[in-house]
Design a protein around this motif. Structure first.
Motif, PDB file in Angstrom:
ATOM      1  N   VAL A   1       0.829  -1.204   0.000  1.00 12.51           N
ATOM      2  CA  VAL A   1       0.000   0.000   0.000  1.00 12.51           C
ATOM      3  C   VAL A   1       0.864   1.255   0.000  1.00 12.51           C
ATOM      4  CG1 VAL A   1      -1.729   1.316   1.276  1.00 12.51           C
ATOM      5  CG2 VAL A   1      -1.946  -1.161   1.104  1.00 12.51           C
ATOM      6  N   ARG A   2       1.894   1.269   0.834  1.00 15.95           N
ATOM      7  CA  ARG A   2       2.745   2.457   0.933  1.00 15.95           C
ATOM      8  C   ARG A   2       3.577   2.687  -0.321  1.00 15.95           C
ATOM      9  NH1 ARG A   2       2.805   4.769   5.927  1.00 15.95           N
ATOM     10  NH2 ARG A   2       2.004   3.521   7.645  1.00 15.95           N
ATOM     11  N   ALA A   3       3.665   1.694  -1.205  1.00 17.89           N
ATOM     12  CA  ALA A   3       4.395   1.898  -2.459  1.00 17.89           C
ATOM     13  C   ALA A   3       3.707   2.924  -3.334  1.00 17.89           C
ATOM     14  CB  ALA A   3       4.525   0.567  -3.201  1.00 17.89           C
ATOM     15  N   THR A   4       2.426   3.198  -3.075  1.00 15.27           N
ATOM     16  CA  THR A   4       1.680   4.206  -3.814  1.00 15.27           C
ATOM     17  C   THR A   4       1.760   5.533  -3.070  1.00 15.27           C
ATOM     18  OG1 THR A   4       0.150   2.492  -4.539  1.00 15.27           O
ATOM     19  CG2 THR A   4      -0.565   4.765  -4.796  1.00 15.27           C
ATOM     20  N   ALA A   5       2.251   6.574  -3.740  1.00 11.73           N
ATOM     21  CA  ALA A   5       2.454   7.864  -3.084  1.00 11.73           C
ATOM     22  C   ALA A   5       1.151   8.419  -2.511  1.00 11.73           C
ATOM     23  CB  ALA A   5       3.056   8.864  -4.069  1.00 11.73           C
ATOM     24  N   GLU A   6       0.057   8.282  -3.262  1.00 10.77           N
ATOM     25  CA  GLU A   6      -1.228   8.793  -2.778  1.00 10.77           C
ATOM     26  C   GLU A   6      -1.658   8.095  -1.500  1.00 10.77           C
ATOM     27  OE1 GLU A   6      -4.186  10.488  -6.119  1.00 10.77           O
ATOM     28  OE2 GLU A   6      -3.852   8.336  -6.228  1.00 10.77           O
ATOM     29  N   ALA A   7      -1.576   6.771  -1.489  1.00  8.87           N
ATOM     30  CA  ALA A   7      -1.979   6.015  -0.304  1.00  8.87           C
ATOM     31  C   ALA A   7      -1.065   6.349   0.872  1.00  8.87           C
ATOM     32  CB  ALA A   7      -1.940   4.524  -0.602  1.00  8.87           C
ATOM     33  N   ARG A   8       0.215   6.502   0.615  1.00  7.10           N
ATOM     34  CA  ARG A   8       1.165   6.835   1.675  1.00  7.10           C
ATOM     35  C   ARG A   8       0.813   8.184   2.303  1.00  7.10           C
ATOM     36  NH1 ARG A   8       5.213   5.801  -1.104  1.00  7.10           N
ATOM     37  NH2 ARG A   8       5.817   7.889  -1.813  1.00  7.10           N
ATOM     38  N   ARG A   9       0.437   9.150   1.473  1.00  6.37           N
ATOM     39  CA  ARG A   9       0.073  10.481   1.976  1.00  6.37           C
ATOM     40  C   ARG A   9      -1.201  10.419   2.806  1.00  6.37           C
ATOM     41  NH1 ARG A   9       2.010  14.991   3.954  1.00  6.37           N
ATOM     42  NH2 ARG A   9       0.897  16.875   3.328  1.00  6.37           N
ATOM     43  N   LEU A  10      -2.177   9.647   2.350  1.00  9.27           N
ATOM     44  CA  LEU A  10      -3.424   9.511   3.102  1.00  9.27           C
ATOM     45  C   LEU A  10      -3.164   8.910   4.471  1.00  9.27           C
ATOM     46  CD1 LEU A  10      -5.821   8.186   0.303  1.00  9.27           C
ATOM     47  CD2 LEU A  10      -5.848  10.458   1.342  1.00  9.27           C
ATOM     48  N   LEU A  11      -2.298   7.919   4.547  1.00  8.08           N
ATOM     49  CA  LEU A  11      -1.989   7.285   5.828  1.00  8.08           C
ATOM     50  C   LEU A  11      -1.267   8.258   6.761  1.00  8.08           C
ATOM     51  CD1 LEU A  11      -0.843   3.792   4.524  1.00  8.08           C
ATOM     52  CD2 LEU A  11      -2.938   4.300   5.775  1.00  8.08           C
ATOM     53  N   GLU A  12      -0.368   9.062   6.207  1.00  7.20           N
ATOM     54  CA  GLU A  12       0.352  10.036   7.036  1.00  7.20           C
ATOM     55  C   GLU A  12      -0.598  11.047   7.646  1.00  7.20           C
ATOM     56  OE1 GLU A  12       3.145  11.669   4.331  1.00  7.20           O
ATOM     57  OE2 GLU A  12       4.557   9.970   4.454  1.00  7.20           O
ATOM     58  N   LEU A  13      -1.626  11.453   6.891  1.00  8.40           N
ATOM     59  CA  LEU A  13      -2.581  12.461   7.359  1.00  8.40           C
ATOM     60  C   LEU A  13      -3.783  11.834   8.060  1.00  8.40           C
ATOM     61  CD1 LEU A  13      -2.609  14.818   4.241  1.00  8.40           C
ATOM     62  CD2 LEU A  13      -1.385  15.146   6.399  1.00  8.40           C
ATOM     63  N   GLU A  14      -3.824  10.499   8.148  1.00 17.38           N
ATOM     64  CA  GLU A  14      -4.945   9.767   8.738  1.00 17.38           C
ATOM     65  C   GLU A  14      -6.265  10.129   8.050  1.00 17.38           C
ATOM     66  OE1 GLU A  14      -5.031  10.245  12.951  1.00 17.38           O
ATOM     67  OE2 GLU A  14      -3.329   8.910  13.269  1.00 17.38           O
ATOM     68  N   LEU A  15      -6.201  10.288   6.732  1.00 15.16           N
ATOM     69  CA  LEU A  15      -7.404  10.528   5.934  1.00 15.16           C
ATOM     70  C   LEU A  15      -7.963   9.193   5.462  1.00 15.16           C
ATOM     71  CD1 LEU A  15      -6.190  13.590   3.829  1.00 15.16           C
ATOM     72  CD2 LEU A  15      -7.716  13.601   5.810  1.00 15.16           C
ATOM     73  N   PRO A  16      -9.268   9.125   5.233  1.00 14.29           N
ATOM     74  CA  PRO A  16      -9.883   7.827   4.962  1.00 14.29           C
ATOM     75  C   PRO A  16      -9.585   7.273   3.570  1.00 14.29           C
ATOM     76  CG  PRO A  16     -11.524   9.572   4.811  1.00 14.29           C
ATOM     77  CD  PRO A  16     -10.275  10.211   5.336  1.00 14.29           C
ATOM     78  N   MET A  17      -9.487   5.964   3.522  1.00 13.70           N
ATOM     79  CA  MET A  17      -9.506   5.220   2.274  1.00 13.70           C
ATOM     80  C   MET A  17     -10.723   4.305   2.322  1.00 13.70           C
ATOM     81  SD  MET A  17      -5.532   4.155   1.487  1.00 13.70           S
ATOM     82  CE  MET A  17      -5.273   3.374   3.076  1.00 13.70           C
ATOM     83  N   MET A  18     -11.319   4.066   1.177  1.00 16.13           N
ATOM     84  CA  MET A  18     -12.497   3.216   1.104  1.00 16.13           C
ATOM     85  C   MET A  18     -12.160   1.897   0.426  1.00 16.13           C
ATOM     86  SD  MET A  18     -13.397   6.330   1.678  1.00 16.13           S
ATOM     87  CE  MET A  18     -12.939   7.122   0.144  1.00 16.13           C
ATOM     88  N   VAL A  19     -12.622   0.808   1.042  1.00 17.66           N
ATOM     89  CA  VAL A  19     -12.508  -0.505   0.414  1.00 17.66           C
ATOM     90  C   VAL A  19     -13.785  -0.730  -0.380  1.00 17.66           C
ATOM     91  CG1 VAL A  19     -12.204  -2.970   0.786  1.00 17.66           C
ATOM     92  CG2 VAL A  19     -11.091  -1.335   2.318  1.00 17.66           C
ATOM     93  N   VAL A  20     -13.640  -0.937  -1.692  1.00 15.82           N
ATOM     94  CA  VAL A  20     -14.780  -1.030  -2.610  1.00 15.82           C
ATOM     95  C   VAL A  20     -14.708  -2.355  -3.353  1.00 15.82           C
ATOM     96  CG1 VAL A  20     -15.963   0.078  -4.556  1.00 15.82           C
ATOM     97  CG2 VAL A  20     -14.745   1.477  -2.876  1.00 15.82           C
ATOM     98  N   LEU A  21     -15.861  -2.989  -3.546  1.00 15.55           N
ATOM     99  CA  LEU A  21     -15.874  -4.218  -4.332  1.00 15.55           C
ATOM    100  C   LEU A  21     -15.254  -3.956  -5.701  1.00 15.55           C
ATOM    101  CD1 LEU A  21     -19.437  -5.587  -3.490  1.00 15.55           C
ATOM    102  CD2 LEU A  21     -17.251  -6.166  -2.414  1.00 15.55           C
ATOM    103  N   ALA A  22     -14.503  -4.909  -6.204  1.00 11.25           N
ATOM    104  CA  ALA A  22     -13.716  -4.724  -7.433  1.00 11.25           C
ATOM    105  C   ALA A  22     -14.577  -4.198  -8.570  1.00 11.25           C
ATOM    106  CB  ALA A  22     -13.068  -6.033  -7.834  1.00 11.25           C
ATOM    107  N   GLY A  23     -14.114  -3.090  -9.182  1.00 12.34           N
ATOM    108  CA  GLY A  23     -14.834  -2.493 -10.295  1.00 12.34           C
ATOM    109  C   GLY A  23     -16.093  -1.755  -9.891  1.00 12.34           C
ATOM    110  N   GLY A  24     -16.307  -1.583  -8.585  1.00  9.69           N
ATOM    111  CA  GLY A  24     -17.545  -0.979  -8.100  1.00  9.69           C
ATOM    112  C   GLY A  24     -17.503   0.535  -8.063  1.00  9.69           C
ATOM    113  N   THR A  25     -18.602   1.114  -7.591  1.00 11.42           N
ATOM    114  CA  THR A  25     -18.753   2.558  -7.465  1.00 11.42           C
ATOM    115  C   THR A  25     -18.958   2.903  -6.001  1.00 11.42           C
ATOM    116  OG1 THR A  25     -21.163   2.473  -7.747  1.00 11.42           O
ATOM    117  CG2 THR A  25     -19.810   2.616  -9.747  1.00 11.42           C
ATOM    118  N   ASP A  26     -19.372   4.153  -5.738  1.00 10.55           N
ATOM    119  CA  ASP A  26     -19.587   4.579  -4.353  1.00 10.55           C
ATOM    120  C   ASP A  26     -20.657   3.751  -3.650  1.00 10.55           C
ATOM    121  OD1 ASP A  26     -17.725   6.450  -4.893  1.00 10.55           O
ATOM    122  OD2 ASP A  26     -19.064   8.169  -4.920  1.00 10.55           O
ATOM    123  N   GLN A  27     -21.563   3.114  -4.417  1.00  5.54           N
ATOM    124  CA  GLN A  27     -22.602   2.285  -3.815  1.00  5.54           C
ATOM    125  C   GLN A  27     -22.044   0.940  -3.349  1.00  5.54           C
ATOM    126  OE1 GLN A  27     -23.256   4.079  -6.768  1.00  5.54           O
ATOM    127  NE2 GLN A  27     -24.221   5.570  -5.405  1.00  5.54           N
TER     128      GLN A  27
END
Length: 336
Positions: A143-169
């Protein structure tokens, strides 16, 4: 999406100022986290778990034993489809897990799982994976290999786990840390850890994506004195309660006219400054409404004419037993 510069009307109290900020907000939408030019798919992260499928044929001479460091993701017993017939079988995950926990050998046998396909040769298919706890370092690295994900973790901002190929629903979890992500992965891979009202209907989910919120947000232009108050609130959050999830930076802002026009600090107890100075990881006196505030008496000048005092204000100010001060996001029904 573009960023807009909006000249923000600044109210004197924190509650009113929060409402003004709320008017700038929009309902959030999410997008895939990206690694270079491709989406960061958690299925890639799960490669660290070494998912493998073990097939045991019926009437095999011996059963199989399993390494305790691996866990059973899913097990199926039956006859696979061929050119002449569809598959006939049953999910036997719970039974296989029970046998593994007891240290017993697992065989493809009607004696263990019943006979879902009478008269046909059957197989036992078991999806095995390493325990997530043993793979947390690998998941962390992926996960941390991705710069965006690494930044989100540093700032404790949320990430969403979504069913593969899914949308916000299709969001199944919000996570703020690798620890939370691993906990949610356990739930997706093990239906027994989910609630009874499981929206996934007991299925084992091994393909899902990581999303984040769109980062193109409105920008507000505020007065210099208000900017100083906001910066002071952020500084207070970072210095007094940097690890608290309950106390936000906005809750550490001390506006000149206090928290709310209908409430005031109890006389001869704590001033706004004293409450602000008392913020710690575990408490925020500025928002300890029952202990530190009383209703305002007399009519209140709102800037648009005078209004009656707070409902709790009587001849001798008292706190109504059922009083609630709603301090929340916009558009969620506070005024209803």
């Amino acid at each position: 999406l573009v960023s807009l510069d909006l000249r923000l009307r600044t109210a004197g109290t924190l509650v009113a100022f929060t409402q003004e900020l709320g008017r700038m907000c929009r309902y959030p939408a999410t997008r895939l986290l990206h690694e270079a030019t491709k989406p960061l798919n958690v299925s890639v992260v799960l490669a660290a778990l070494s998912i493998e499928v073990l097939v045991i044929k019926e009437h095999a001479s011996s059963g199989c034993s399993f390494d305790a460091s691996k866990q059973v993701a899913e097990a199926w017993y039956g006859a696979r489809e061929d050119a002449d017939r569809p598959a006939q079988g049953a999910i036997v995950t719970s039974k296989v897990r029970e046998l593994v926990q007891q240290g017993m050998q697992v065989r493809a046998s009607n004696d263990l799982f019943g006979d879902p396909a009478p008269g046909k040769e059957k197989v036992l298919e078991i999806k095995m994976l390493r325990d997530i706890a043993a793979a947390e370092d690998d998941i962390d690295a992926a996960v941390r290999a991705t710069a965006e994900a690494r930044r989100l973790l540093e700032l404790e901002l949320p990430m969403m786990v979504v069913l593969a190929g899914g949308t916000d629903q299709d969001i199944v979890a919000h996570v703020h840390s690798l620890r939370e992500l691993c906990a949610e992965l356990r739930k997706l891979l093990d239906p027994q850890l989910r609630k009874q009202d499981d929206p996934l209907n007991g299925s084992v989910v091994t393909h899902f994506d990581l999303h984040c919120y769109f980062d193109r947000l409105p920008r507000a232009i505020v007065r210099k004195d208000v900017q100083k108050l906001l910066v002071a609130g952020i500084d207070a959050k970072q210095s007094k309660a940097p690890h608290s999830r309950e106390i936000t930076a906005l809750q550490c802002v001390r506006m000149k006219e206090g928290l709310d026009m209908y409430m005031r600090p109890i006389k001869n107890k704590l001033s706004n400054k004293a409450m602000h100075d008392g913020i710690t990881e575990g408490t925020n006196p500025l928002h300890n409404y029952n202990a530190n505030y009383e209703p305002t008496t007399g009519k209140v000048d709102t800037g648009e004419g005078k209004k009656p005092p707070h409902y709790d204000a009587v001849d001798e100010p008292q706190t109504h037993a059922n009083r609630l001060l709603l301090f929340a996001e916009c558009q969620i029904g506070k005024t209803g």
